[in-house]
Design a protein around this motif. Structure first.
Motif, PDB file in Angstrom:
ATOM      1  N   ALA A 102       0.834  -1.201   0.000  1.00 34.50           N
ATOM      2  CA  ALA A 102       0.000   0.000   0.000  1.00 34.50           C
ATOM      3  C   ALA A 102       0.865   1.246   0.000  1.00 34.50           C
ATOM      4  CB  ALA A 102      -0.924  -0.008   1.219  1.00 34.50           C
ATOM      5  N   LEU A 103       1.901   1.241   0.827  1.00 31.93           N
ATOM      6  CA  LEU A 103       2.823   2.378   0.867  1.00 31.93           C
ATOM      7  C   LEU A 103       3.499   2.576  -0.478  1.00 31.93           C
ATOM      8  CD1 LEU A 103       4.296   4.578   2.441  1.00 31.93           C
ATOM      9  CD2 LEU A 103       5.946   2.842   3.179  1.00 31.93           C
ATOM     10  N   ALA A 104       3.881   1.477  -1.106  1.00 31.09           N
ATOM     11  CA  ALA A 104       4.538   1.576  -2.416  1.00 31.09           C
ATOM     12  C   ALA A 104       3.599   2.195  -3.451  1.00 31.09           C
ATOM     13  CB  ALA A 104       4.990   0.185  -2.873  1.00 31.09           C
ATOM     14  N   ALA A 105       2.310   1.852  -3.368  1.00 31.55           N
ATOM     15  CA  ALA A 105       1.338   2.426  -4.304  1.00 31.55           C
ATOM     16  C   ALA A 105       1.234   3.935  -4.112  1.00 31.55           C
ATOM     17  CB  ALA A 105      -0.025   1.765  -4.104  1.00 31.55           C
ATOM     18  N   PHE A 106       1.175   4.384  -2.850  1.00 28.56           N
ATOM     19  CA  PHE A 106       1.064   5.821  -2.589  1.00 28.56           C
ATOM     20  C   PHE A 106       2.350   6.554  -3.006  1.00 28.56           C
ATOM     21  CE2 PHE A 106      -2.110   4.446   0.739  1.00 28.56           C
ATOM     22  CZ  PHE A 106      -3.203   4.906   0.026  1.00 28.56           C
ATOM     23  N   VAL A 107       3.476   5.927  -2.787  1.00 26.03           N
ATOM     24  CA  VAL A 107       4.743   6.542  -3.207  1.00 26.03           C
ATOM     25  C   VAL A 107       4.773   6.691  -4.721  1.00 26.03           C
ATOM     26  CG1 VAL A 107       7.232   6.179  -3.365  1.00 26.03           C
ATOM     27  CG2 VAL A 107       6.057   5.789  -1.193  1.00 26.03           C
ATOM     28  N   GLN A 108       4.295   5.678  -5.425  1.00 19.25           N
ATOM     29  CA  GLN A 108       4.269   5.734  -6.888  1.00 19.25           C
ATOM     30  C   GLN A 108       3.351   6.852  -7.373  1.00 19.25           C
ATOM     31  OE1 GLN A 108       6.147   4.232  -8.955  1.00 19.25           O
ATOM     32  NE2 GLN A 108       5.167   4.828 -10.866  1.00 19.25           N
ATOM     33  N   VAL A 109       2.195   7.015  -6.727  1.00 16.89           N
ATOM     34  CA  VAL A 109       1.284   8.106  -7.090  1.00 16.89           C
ATOM     35  C   VAL A 109       1.963   9.451  -6.864  1.00 16.89           C
ATOM     36  CG1 VAL A 109      -0.867   9.269  -6.459  1.00 16.89           C
ATOM     37  CG2 VAL A 109      -0.820   6.788  -6.704  1.00 16.89           C
ATOM     38  N   ASN A 110       2.662   9.571  -5.733  1.00 14.90           N
ATOM     39  CA  ASN A 110       3.356  10.819  -5.434  1.00 14.90           C
ATOM     40  C   ASN A 110       4.424  11.124  -6.473  1.00 14.90           C
ATOM     41  OD1 ASN A 110       5.873  12.183  -3.873  1.00 14.90           O
ATOM     42  ND2 ASN A 110       3.963  12.910  -2.994  1.00 14.90           N
ATOM     43  N   LEU A 111       5.174  10.116  -6.875  1.00 14.41           N
ATOM     44  CA  LEU A 111       6.227  10.321  -7.869  1.00 14.41           C
ATOM     45  C   LEU A 111       5.631  10.714  -9.218  1.00 14.41           C
ATOM     46  CD1 LEU A 111       8.647   7.353  -7.035  1.00 14.41           C
ATOM     47  CD2 LEU A 111       8.968   9.783  -6.533  1.00 14.41           C
ATOM     48  N   GLN A 112       4.542  10.070  -9.596  1.00 16.64           N
ATOM     49  CA  GLN A 112       3.894  10.417 -10.857  1.00 16.64           C
ATOM     50  C   GLN A 112       3.366  11.848 -10.811  1.00 16.64           C
ATOM     51  OE1 GLN A 112       0.913   7.558 -12.013  1.00 16.64           O
ATOM     52  NE2 GLN A 112       2.313   5.825 -11.870  1.00 16.64           N
ATOM     53  N   GLY A 113       2.801  12.238  -9.664  1.00 16.02           N
ATOM     54  CA  GLY A 113       2.312  13.604  -9.524  1.00 16.02           C
ATOM     55  C   GLY A 113       3.438  14.623  -9.642  1.00 16.02           C
ATOM     56  N   ARG A 114       4.559  14.326  -9.029  1.00 12.12           N
ATOM     57  CA  ARG A 114       5.704  15.242  -9.124  1.00 12.12           C
ATOM     58  C   ARG A 114       6.199  15.363 -10.563  1.00 12.12           C
ATOM     59  NH1 ARG A 114       8.449  16.601  -4.340  1.00 12.12           N
ATOM     60  NH2 ARG A 114       7.518  15.678  -2.464  1.00 12.12           N
ATOM     61  N   ARG A 115       6.218  14.235 -11.285  1.00 14.55           N
ATOM     62  CA  ARG A 115       6.656  14.291 -12.685  1.00 14.55           C
ATOM     63  C   ARG A 115       5.699  15.142 -13.517  1.00 14.55           C
ATOM     64  NH1 ARG A 115       8.251   8.796 -11.872  1.00 14.55           N
ATOM     65  NH2 ARG A 115       6.247   8.055 -12.674  1.00 14.55           N
ATOM     66  N   ARG A 116       4.408  15.000 -13.256  1.00 19.27           N
ATOM     67  CA  ARG A 116       3.433  15.804 -14.007  1.00 19.27           C
ATOM     68  C   ARG A 116       3.598  17.290 -13.690  1.00 19.27           C
ATOM     69  NH1 ARG A 116      -0.590  12.919 -16.507  1.00 19.27           N
ATOM     70  NH2 ARG A 116      -0.787  10.707 -15.923  1.00 19.27           N
ATOM     71  N   LEU A 117       3.888  17.607 -12.432  1.00 18.79           N
ATOM     72  CA  LEU A 117       4.066  19.007 -12.056  1.00 18.79           C
ATOM     73  C   LEU A 117       5.324  19.612 -12.676  1.00 18.79           C
ATOM     74  CD1 LEU A 117       3.027  18.923  -8.279  1.00 18.79           C
ATOM     75  CD2 LEU A 117       1.822  20.083 -10.139  1.00 18.79           C
ATOM     76  N   ARG A 118       6.262  18.770 -13.071  1.00 16.70           N
ATOM     77  CA  ARG A 118       7.496  19.264 -13.687  1.00 16.70           C
ATOM     78  C   ARG A 118       7.373  19.361 -15.207  1.00 16.70           C
ATOM     79  NH1 ARG A 118       9.682  22.089  -9.860  1.00 16.70           N
ATOM     80  NH2 ARG A 118       9.944  20.890  -7.930  1.00 16.70           N
ATOM     81  N   HIS A 119       6.173  19.268 -15.725  1.00 16.48           N
ATOM     82  CA  HIS A 119       5.982  19.443 -17.164  1.00 16.48           C
ATOM     83  C   HIS A 119       6.474  20.837 -17.558  1.00 16.48           C
ATOM     84  CE1 HIS A 119       3.879  20.139 -20.983  1.00 16.48           C
ATOM     85  NE2 HIS A 119       3.794  18.824 -21.085  1.00 16.48           N
ATOM     86  N   PRO A 120       7.134  20.964 -18.699  1.00 13.84           N
ATOM     87  CA  PRO A 120       7.701  22.268 -19.090  1.00 13.84           C
ATOM     88  C   PRO A 120       6.679  23.404 -19.091  1.00 13.84           C
ATOM     89  CG  PRO A 120       8.550  20.548 -20.502  1.00 13.84           C
ATOM     90  CD  PRO A 120       7.506  19.903 -19.642  1.00 13.84           C
TER      91      PRO A 120
END
Length: 284
Positions: A102-120
């Protein structure tokens, strides 16, 4: 479509163009990131697309799976530990693995969100908003999703620092005045919300008191009828407040529409109050 139903942007192209120094800074940002931040229609539509993508991520399958795994893991862990097993480590290992997943799933969501926020585009737009604030241009609001602010106190992608230049700016277009009804809405928008619960508690407490008076033949307990009356009064007060809030919210929405038209005409739109910002968010 823009990022909200009213089309109100954090800052419009006319405000960005009013100060030559700010216009130059925005053009530099646009060249760096490859976007035209003076195109209000495209900016609004692109912001809406990125926000929708982040919303889908925050409500997607990984979040549901992580939430379900968390609930299952906690219940399983409590059940395993409470059974007084011979080997505690063996008993709690399976639920611990579920919780780790479960923790790994939430971490993955967080990482994906950060990548989306870093869109140019979003990186550049945060620079635009920072430059606008530094040059004194009115920024009506900074979308919480744009800086990655959720329940945490810190932003994952805050606006960059930008040194404020000397000098001021002016505009020949004035924003619309705020009607008294909108000011009243801002005062009472966040009031209430507890009347139904409090009313029920008071009515139930009063009914219990009357029941006790009947069963125990205790006349003094009949005074608990006052609790029922207070509960009814609380319900009534909450109903009146809610009705007034709904009436004033219509005026507030019309005011947001006026701000949108004024912004398109080049008027400065200063930072919205929290109640108006919340109302704007509900129109997404």
């Amino acid at each position: 479509m823009n990022d909200n139903a009213t089309g109100l942007l954090p800052v419009g192209a006319r405000a960005l163009s009013a100060d030559p120094r700010l216009a130059t800074a925005v053009r530099d940002v646009g060249r760096t990131y490859g976007y035209d931040y003076f195109d209000d229609e495209t900016v609004g539509r692109t912001l809406a697309e990125h926000e929708a993508a982040l919303r889908r991520l925050s409500r997607g399958g990984l979040v549901w799976a992580g939430s379900l795994a968390t609930a299952v893991g906690i219940v399983w862990l409590v059940w395993a530990a409470s059974g007084e097993p011979d080997n505690m480590a063996v008993a709690v290992t399976p639920p611990a693995v579920v919780l780790a997943l479960a923790l790994a799933a939430f971490v993955q969501v967080n990482l994906q969100g950060r990548r989306r926020l870093r869109h140019p585009f979003l990186e550049g737009y945060r620079h635009v908003l920072a430059a606008a604030r530094a040059h004194g241009a009115p920024v009506s609001y900074v979308p919480a999703w744009l800086t990655g602010r959720g329940g945490a106190a810190l932003d994952m992608a805050p606006l960059p620092s930008y040194e404020a230049p000397a000098g001021g700016r002016s505009t020949s277009v004035a924003p619309p005045p705020k009607p008294p009804e909108v000011e009243e809405y801002e005062r009472i928008a966040d009031q209430g919300g507890w009347h139904d619960e409090a009313g029920w508690i008071l009515v139930v407490a009063g009914a219990v008191g009357i029941g006790y008076a009947v069963v125990e033949d205790l006349p003094a307990a009949y005074a608990s009828v006052l609790l029922i009356a207070l509960g009814i009064w609380t319900w009534t007060a909450g109903h009146r407040l809610g009705r007034r809030q709904r009436e004033l919210s219509g005026e507030a929405r019309r005011y947001l529409d006026e701000l949108t038209r004024a912004q398109a005409a080049g008027a400065p739109v200063h930072e919205l109050s929290p109640p108006l910002r919340k109302l704007l968010d509900t129109r997404l």
